[in-house]
Design an enzyme around this catalytic site. Structure first.
Site, PDB file in Angstrom:
ATOM      1  N   GLN A   1       0.833  -1.207   0.000  1.00  0.00           N
ATOM      2  CA  GLN A   1       0.000   0.000   0.000  1.00  0.00           C
ATOM      3  C   GLN A   1       0.865   1.254   0.000  1.00  0.00           C
ATOM      4  O   GLN A   1       0.584   2.219  -0.718  1.00  0.00           O
ATOM      5  CB  GLN A   1      -0.942  -0.003   1.205  1.00  0.00           C
ATOM      6  CG  GLN A   1      -1.990  -1.110   1.110  1.00  0.00           C
ATOM      7  CD  GLN A   1      -2.937  -1.147   2.291  1.00  0.00           C
ATOM      8  OE1 GLN A   1      -2.794  -0.373   3.240  1.00  0.00           O
ATOM      9  NE2 GLN A   1      -3.907  -2.039   2.242  1.00  0.00           N
TER      10      GLN A   1
ATOM     11  N   ASP B   1      -2.000 -11.617   4.465  1.00  0.00           N
ATOM     12  CA  ASP B   1      -3.408 -11.714   4.871  1.00  0.00           C
ATOM     13  C   ASP B   1      -3.817 -13.155   5.207  1.00  0.00           C
ATOM     14  O   ASP B   1      -4.915 -13.385   5.710  1.00  0.00           O
ATOM     15  CB  ASP B   1      -4.314 -11.152   3.774  1.00  0.00           C
ATOM     16  CG  ASP B   1      -4.107  -9.643   3.597  1.00  0.00           C
ATOM     17  OD1 ASP B   1      -3.691  -8.985   4.567  1.00  0.00           O
ATOM     18  OD2 ASP B   1      -4.343  -9.128   2.495  1.00  0.00           O
TER      19      ASP B   1
HETATM   20  C1  S3P Z   1      -2.876  -4.690   0.125  1.00  0.00           C
HETATM   21  C2  S3P Z   1      -1.659  -4.749   0.764  1.00  0.00           C
HETATM   22  C3  S3P Z   1      -1.465  -5.354   2.078  1.00  0.00           C
HETATM   23  C4  S3P Z   1      -2.631  -6.261   2.471  1.00  0.00           C
HETATM   24  C5  S3P Z   1      -3.955  -5.629   2.192  1.00  0.00           C
HETATM   25  C6  S3P Z   1      -4.093  -5.285   0.716  1.00  0.00           C
HETATM   26  C7  S3P Z   1      -2.965  -4.050  -1.192  1.00  0.00           C
HETATM   27  O1  S3P Z   1      -1.358  -4.324   3.037  1.00  0.00           O
HETATM   28  O2  S3P Z   1      -2.557  -6.616   3.836  1.00  0.00           O
HETATM   29  O3  S3P Z   1      -5.002  -6.481   2.570  1.00  0.00           O
HETATM   30  O4  S3P Z   1      -3.986  -4.202  -1.889  1.00  0.00           O
HETATM   31  O5  S3P Z   1      -1.999  -3.366  -1.577  1.00  0.00           O
HETATM   32  P1  S3P Z   1       0.072  -3.611   3.383  1.00  0.00           P
HETATM   33  O6  S3P Z   1       0.588  -3.022   2.145  1.00  0.00           O
HETATM   34  O7  S3P Z   1      -0.255  -2.574   4.403  1.00  0.00           O
HETATM   35  O8  S3P Z   1       0.912  -4.714   3.918  1.00  0.00           O
END
Ligand code: S3P
Length: 417
Positions: free
Chosen positions: A156, A302
């Site tokens: 993210q 996840d």
């Molecule tokens: C996601 C990235 C992950 C994941 C989330 C979805 C994404 O989070 O846990 O459910 O779609 O980029 P983080 O980037 O905070 O690890």
């Protein structure tokens, strides 16, 4: 499986800043992705709901200097990616006025400086509220490309910086401590952006316009995972899941299942656009304990709660390390999993960055699992119940709808009593 949530968010967000129309097929309709449709509509993009899983997303139309308030609901991916997209004044978004991004109680407790800090380095005008949402963004006239080393492995955060880089004056590079999901990079490439991917870094060139005609969203591997865990645990099971996304940066759970002795086969490997897809078959097997370390965590971030459940039924000791990020998900998943599984009879101890589990190769007793408003914990409780002797009461089970509204019906349809 419902369409992949990560890819569905990105398809709607990038569709809303791409020229013309973007057709999204296999869209994963769920609480979180509805928030994304609502968000781009709020910002002036039209979204036609052609069918339950098919959308046509139009580009944000006229330029606007009005203030916009956008409710991101429970969706961390939406808030973080959208923030990156909006920090520059660009022909992609046509927005110059103040934008406020809000979220529900869970989202408002999650860390947001992790995106605000690198975005400010790029010249963004973004304020958090005591490091959290609401976020206030005033689109900046000029954004600079940066070389950014992620302090935490987060797709993210990586995506927020890359999306801001679209409106920058020079290329943007993000270096990752270990590889995270690359859906943003793959979709940007499909939209005509110049992307250079290396094993632990990625560089993108700025872009004045994008063109993303069509996105075929594969089934969500993270939604398939609870069913795979159920089949591995329940004697007599033989389950096949078709058309599921198999991006190698998402399927660490398959590797862990294999190390635990699960009987899995992947076949019919193919591509949906740039995303790998295939069918997965799994049968029940006796499992053994496993170790999962930091470098592997982003590949199954996840799915780690499910690893804890499997490990509770596996012969020997298991340990998950380097997963501190789980403390800042929709709930503190380290505590939620340890408390929930212990209440069902598992021998699990929370560590700061994971769990230690002593497996018992027999069914757990069962009990009560509090979902704590977290969809992945609700699904964990359900699978724990299916594998248990007495069943599990899942408190707040309805929260599965955040990622997988038909979860209980589907689970029921593949369960023989
Ligand atoms: C996601 C990235 C992950 C994941 C989330 C979805 C994404 O989070 O846990 O459910 O779609 O980029 P983080 O980037 O905070 O690890």
């Amino acid at each position: 499986m419902p369409g992949d949530k990560s890819i569905s968010h990105r398809a709607v967000l990038l569709g809303a800043v791409s020229e013309g129309e973007t057709v999204v097929r296999g869209f994963g309709r769920a609480g979180d992705t509805e928030s994304t449709i609502g968000a781009v509509r709020m910002l002036g993009a039209a979204v036609d709901e052609v069918a339950h899983d098919e959308l046509v997303v139009h580009k944000i139309g006229l330029s606007s200097s009005e203030k916009h308030v956008v409710d991101c609901g429970n969706a961390g991916t939406l808030m973080r990616l959208l923030a990156g997209l909006l920090v520059g004044q660009t022909s992609l978004t046509n927005l110059t006025g103040l934008i406020e991004l809000t979220g529900d109680e869970s989202l408002s407790s999650r860390p947001m400086e992790r995106i605000a800090e690198p975005l400010r380095r790029m010249g963004a005008d973004i304020a958090t509220t005591d490091s959290h949402a609401p976020l206030l963004i005033r689109p900046a006239e000029s954004i600079r490309g940066i070389d950014y080393e992620l302090p935490v492995a987060s797709a993210q955060v990586k995506s927020a910086v890359l999306l801001a880089g679209l409106s920058a004056s020079s290329p943007t590079t993000v270096v990752e401590p270990s590889p995270t999901r690359d859906h943003t990079e793959l979709m940007l490439e499909s939209a005509g952006v110049r992307v250079r991917q290396r094993p632990t870094s990625v560089t993108i060139e700025p872009a004045a316009s994008l063109r993303l005609d069509q996105v075929d969203v594969p089934g969500d591997f993270s939604s398939a995972a609870p069913l795979l865990a159920a089949a591995a645990l329940v004697p007599g099971s033989d389950l096949t899941i078709y058309d599921v996304g198999l991006n190698p940066r998402r399927t660490g759970f398959l590797d862990v299942l294999e190390r635990m002795g699960a009987r899995i086969a992947v076949f019919n490997r193919r591509k949906a656009g740039r995303e790998p897809v295939g069918d997965v078959q799994i049968e029940h097997a006796e499992l053994v304990g496993v170790e999962v370390g930091a470098e592997e965590v982003p590949l199954l971030v996840d799915e780690l709660p499910l690893v804890a459940l499997l490990a509770s039924h596996a012969r020997g000791r298991s340990i998950v390390r380097g997963a501190k990020e789980l403390r800042v998900k929709e709930s503190d998943r380290i505590d939620a999993v340890a408390d929930g599984l212990r209440a069902c009879g598992a021998r699990i101890r929370a560590r700061e960055d994971g769990w230690e589990i002593t497996g018992v190769p027999a069914r757990l007793r069962g009990g009560r699992v509090d979902a704590r408003g977290d969809h992945r914990i609700a699904m964990l409780g359900a699978i724990a119940g299916l594998a248990s002797r007495e069943g599990v009461d899942v408190l707040g089970a309805e929260t599965v709808a955040i990622s997988f509204p038909g979860f209980f019906e589907l689970l029921d349809s593949v369960t023989r009593r």
